[in-house]
Enzyme design. Structure first.
Site, PDB file in Angstrom:
ATOM      1  N   GLU A 102      -5.971  12.969 -34.262  1.00 15.18           N
ATOM      2  CA  GLU A 102      -5.391  11.624 -34.345  1.00 15.18           C
ATOM      3  C   GLU A 102      -4.289  11.470 -33.316  1.00 15.18           C
ATOM      4  O   GLU A 102      -3.768  12.462 -32.796  1.00 15.18           O
ATOM      5  CB  GLU A 102      -4.834  11.368 -35.754  1.00 15.18           C
ATOM      6  CG  GLU A 102      -5.931  11.127 -36.762  1.00 15.18           C
ATOM      7  CD  GLU A 102      -5.410  10.656 -38.108  1.00 15.18           C
ATOM      8  OE1 GLU A 102      -4.182  10.606 -38.315  1.00 15.18           O
ATOM      9  OE2 GLU A 102      -6.249  10.350 -38.962  1.00 15.18           O
ATOM     10  N   HIS A 210       1.490  -0.973 -38.881  1.00 12.16           N
ATOM     11  CA  HIS A 210       0.181  -0.582 -38.371  1.00 12.16           C
ATOM     12  C   HIS A 210      -0.382  -1.790 -37.633  1.00 12.16           C
ATOM     13  O   HIS A 210      -0.405  -2.885 -38.176  1.00 12.16           O
ATOM     14  CB  HIS A 210      -0.736  -0.174 -39.526  1.00 12.16           C
ATOM     15  CG  HIS A 210      -1.972   0.524 -39.055  1.00 12.16           C
ATOM     16  ND1 HIS A 210      -2.979  -0.118 -38.388  1.00 12.16           N
ATOM     17  CD2 HIS A 210      -2.331   1.824 -39.115  1.00 12.16           C
ATOM     18  CE1 HIS A 210      -3.912   0.756 -38.067  1.00 12.16           C
ATOM     19  NE2 HIS A 210      -3.544   1.946 -38.494  1.00 12.16           N
ATOM     20  N   ARG A 255       1.030   2.938 -31.797  1.00  5.66           N
ATOM     21  CA  ARG A 255       1.082   1.902 -32.846  1.00  5.66           C
ATOM     22  C   ARG A 255       2.145   0.835 -32.610  1.00  5.66           C
ATOM     23  O   ARG A 255       1.891  -0.355 -32.750  1.00  5.66           O
ATOM     24  CB  ARG A 255       1.385   2.550 -34.203  1.00  5.66           C
ATOM     25  CG  ARG A 255       0.195   3.131 -34.852  1.00  5.66           C
ATOM     26  CD  ARG A 255       0.534   3.692 -36.206  1.00  5.66           C
ATOM     27  NE  ARG A 255      -0.667   4.316 -36.755  1.00  5.66           N
ATOM     28  CZ  ARG A 255      -0.709   4.942 -37.915  1.00  5.66           C
ATOM     29  NH1 ARG A 255       0.363   5.053 -38.666  1.00  5.66           N
ATOM     30  NH2 ARG A 255      -1.836   5.462 -38.350  1.00  5.66           N
ATOM     31  N   HIS A 311       3.508  -0.753 -43.018  1.00  5.71           N
ATOM     32  CA  HIS A 311       2.545   0.254 -43.445  1.00  5.71           C
ATOM     33  C   HIS A 311       3.219   1.417 -44.159  1.00  5.71           C
ATOM     34  O   HIS A 311       2.693   1.979 -45.110  1.00  5.71           O
ATOM     35  CB  HIS A 311       1.866   0.731 -42.155  1.00  5.71           C
ATOM     36  CG  HIS A 311       0.783   1.727 -42.336  1.00  5.71           C
ATOM     37  ND1 HIS A 311      -0.304   1.496 -43.147  1.00  5.71           N
ATOM     38  CD2 HIS A 311       0.591   2.955 -41.780  1.00  5.71           C
ATOM     39  CE1 HIS A 311      -1.106   2.538 -43.093  1.00  5.71           C
ATOM     40  NE2 HIS A 311      -0.581   3.443 -42.287  1.00  5.71           N
ATOM     41  N   ARG A 346       6.846   7.956 -37.902  1.00  6.92           N
ATOM     42  CA  ARG A 346       6.024   8.986 -38.545  1.00  6.92           C
ATOM     43  C   ARG A 346       4.817   9.352 -37.693  1.00  6.92           C
ATOM     44  O   ARG A 346       4.107   8.474 -37.205  1.00  6.92           O
ATOM     45  CB  ARG A 346       5.546   8.452 -39.891  1.00  6.92           C
ATOM     46  CG  ARG A 346       4.619   9.369 -40.619  1.00  6.92           C
ATOM     47  CD  ARG A 346       4.044   8.660 -41.830  1.00  6.92           C
ATOM     48  NE  ARG A 346       3.218   7.540 -41.450  1.00  6.92           N
ATOM     49  CZ  ARG A 346       1.947   7.395 -41.827  1.00  6.92           C
ATOM     50  NH1 ARG A 346       1.370   8.285 -42.597  1.00  6.92           N
ATOM     51  NH2 ARG A 346       1.246   6.333 -41.458  1.00  6.92           N
TER      52      ARG A 346
END
Ligand SMILES: Cc1cc2nc3c(=O)[nH]c(=O)nc-3n(C[C@H](O)[C@H](O)[C@H](O)COP(=O)(O)OP(=O)(O)OC[C@H]3O[C@@H](n4cnc5c(N)ncnc54)[C@H](O)[C@@H]3O)c2cc1C
Length: 478
Positions: A102, A210, A255, A311, A346
């Protein structure tokens, strides 16, 4: 007896693990199927292969955290993550054999089960909790019982439950923004309850958005990064693929960059859609998306409306790596907590694993209280106040327009002035949500720089003096 509040990954894993290590526990939750875990997608990050290590996982976490990670927490979670995954397997959970790569990760390390890892964790842990005959009460905790600076239990809407150890696992407050990927249970209740009892809150300005959330007939659905990696593109209602005009990585930009690009398109009056037609073998690769589309009579050829949604929140109740707060007997684990793991942003798939590590390991510390008082920030004293009641919808609108993806002094001051007139002192959800929103706006105003997922258009750069410096809030009674 230990009372655990919340039935997401953190609360459930703590309950099962404590029970299996000989402790009596009970669970209380506002809604059995509430929380982010129940709808979480991708997976849980852990270094599980020969070419990976906790050190590499830590490096990736620190890079994304943008100068704000607590290194103790990062080293602890990245080191414990593989054991937590193996322990879950020992309990009988079966991950899919492959690991996913990811964004932000330098190795394939995202353990997953199907496309709905969070839901799979939830179903599995809930059935283990039932096997262990752990009592589960569906009720909202509205306050903590505190005597002589020690927590003595919880007060719910329906009862008062005395226990000398309380574990908050109540999730974050991403639902407090008009556009959000999470569930209505996540309005920051647990943080406000802890704050009201004397716990410190930190890092409240860091809210992760997000970029690609969609909603059809009221059902909110997260369109994962993987879709864009596999060929989905973003277009506006003029048919333009606008992402490249903001960043050379186009739809694969980080993001926060992509969220701001989509937000800007909306501010200019355009609509934004995801076009899935470029994905080969969509039905096989994304069965959960396909069933979502079918439920709403859509086909993969239809353009999907997308918007950036709140998110995840990095901040919360400040804890050490044992989950201990500054208030004796009170623990906070999972998204409700501010362990410092995530810093200012994060790393993808680092929160399910944080919940698992803190939840599964809690039994080691529960009888050996050390307590924690941080020394890495500025302390702001706040008094709660009375006022008119704001509805959750009003709060969500206010936060989206003024405390959202792109912030500036004027809008933050508008939000602060608004919250100064609404009630923050009662135990109802709206009052707690107003307090949490006020603290978010206040810290976002104080932090006159941009860092991680906190973006100030009037200060679009880092300031050295803010690096590693947290903003903490504590309650003073007037
Ligand atoms: C759509 C989506 C996809 C995601 N995908 C990923 C992913 O792939 N990987 C990853 O690492 N993270 C992901 N995340 C983030 C991750 O899911 C959450 O951070 C994590 O699940 C939080 O777990 P938790 O146990 O701390 O809280 P939650 O799962 O949010 O649970 C909170 C619990 O607290 C209860 N509760 C709240 N307030 C009260 C109260 N006052 N009284 C009683 N009970 C209360 C709720 O009912 C709920 O049971 C995703 C998030 C979303 C929204």
């Amino acid at each position: 007896m230990v009372v655990i509040v919340g039935t997401g990954v953190a609360g459930l894993s703590a309950a099962v693990s404590l029970r299996r290590n000989g402790y009596k526990v009970r669970l209380i939750t506002k809604k059995i199927t509430g929380g982010s875990t129940y709808i979480a997608k991708g997976g849980a990050a852990a270094s599980l292969t020969g070419d990976d290590s906790p050190e590499l996982h830590a490096q990736d976490t620190i890079k994304v955290g943008d100068g704000m990670c607590d290194l103790k927490a990062v080293n602890y979670v990245t080191k414990e993550a593989p054991s937590a995954i193996h322990e879950l397997e020992k309990w009988g959970f079966q991950f899919d054999p492959d690991l996913r790569l990811e964004g932000g990760h330098s190795r394939r390390r995202v353990a997953h089960k199907t496309d709905e890892t969070g839901r799979e964790f939830y179903e599995f842990l809930m059935s283990e909790a039932k096997k262990e005959e752990i009592p589960i009460l569906e009720d909202r905790v509205k306050a903590l019982m505190v005597k002589d600076n020690e927590v003595r239990g919880v007060i719910t809407e329906g009862s008062a439950i005395e226990d000398d150890k309380v574990v908050l696992a109540t999730g974050g407050y991403a639902y407090l923004f008009k556009f959000s990927s999470t569930q209505p249970t996540n309005v920051g209740d647990g943080m406000a309850i802890a704050f009201d009892a004397g716990a410190l809150l930190g890092d409240m300005e860091f809210v992760q958005f997000h970029p690609t959330v969609t909603s059809i007939d009221g059902e909110v659905f997260l369109l994962t990064e993987t879709l864009r990696g596999e060929g989905a593109v973003l277009v506006n209602d003029k048919g333009e693929r606008f992402a490249f005009t903001y960043d050379k990585r186009g739809e694969l930009a980080p993001r926060d960059v992509l969220s701001r690009a989509i937000y800007d398109q909306y501010s200019k009056g355009y609509k934004v859609f995801m076009d899935l037609r470029g994905i080969k073998d969509l039905e096989r690769k994304f069965p959960v998306l396909i069933s979502f589309l079918r439920r709403h009579n859509k086909t993969p050829s239809d353009l999907l409306d997308v918007f950036p949604g709140a998110h995840f929140v990095d901040g919360g109740v400040r804890v050490n790596t044992r989950g201990e707060t500054n208030l004796k007997g009170l623990y906070a684990i999972g998204e409700v907590s501010d362990s410092g793991l995530h810093g200012a942003n994060r790393l993808a798939s680092n929160s399910l694993i944080e919940g698992l590590v803190f939840g599964m390991n809690l039994y080691r510390y529960i009888d050996k209280w050390e307590g924690f008082y941080p020394d890495d920030g500025t302390m702001v004293s706040v008094t709660e106040w009375k006022g008119r009641k704001a509805s959750i919808d009003e709060i969500r609108e206010m936060n989206w327009s003024n405390v959202g993806i792109v912030r500036n002094k004027e809008r933050l001051e508008k939000a602060i002035a608004y919250y100064k007139e609404v009630d923050t002192s009662s135990s109802c959800e709206e009052s707690k949500a107003s307090l949490i929103s006020y603290l978010t706006a206040y810290s976002a105003l104080m932090r006159d720089e941009s860092r991680g997922n906190h973006f100030r258009e009037d200060f679009p750069f880092h300031k050295k003096e803010w690096e590693g410096k947290r903003i903490y809030f504590r309650l003073t009674r007037s």
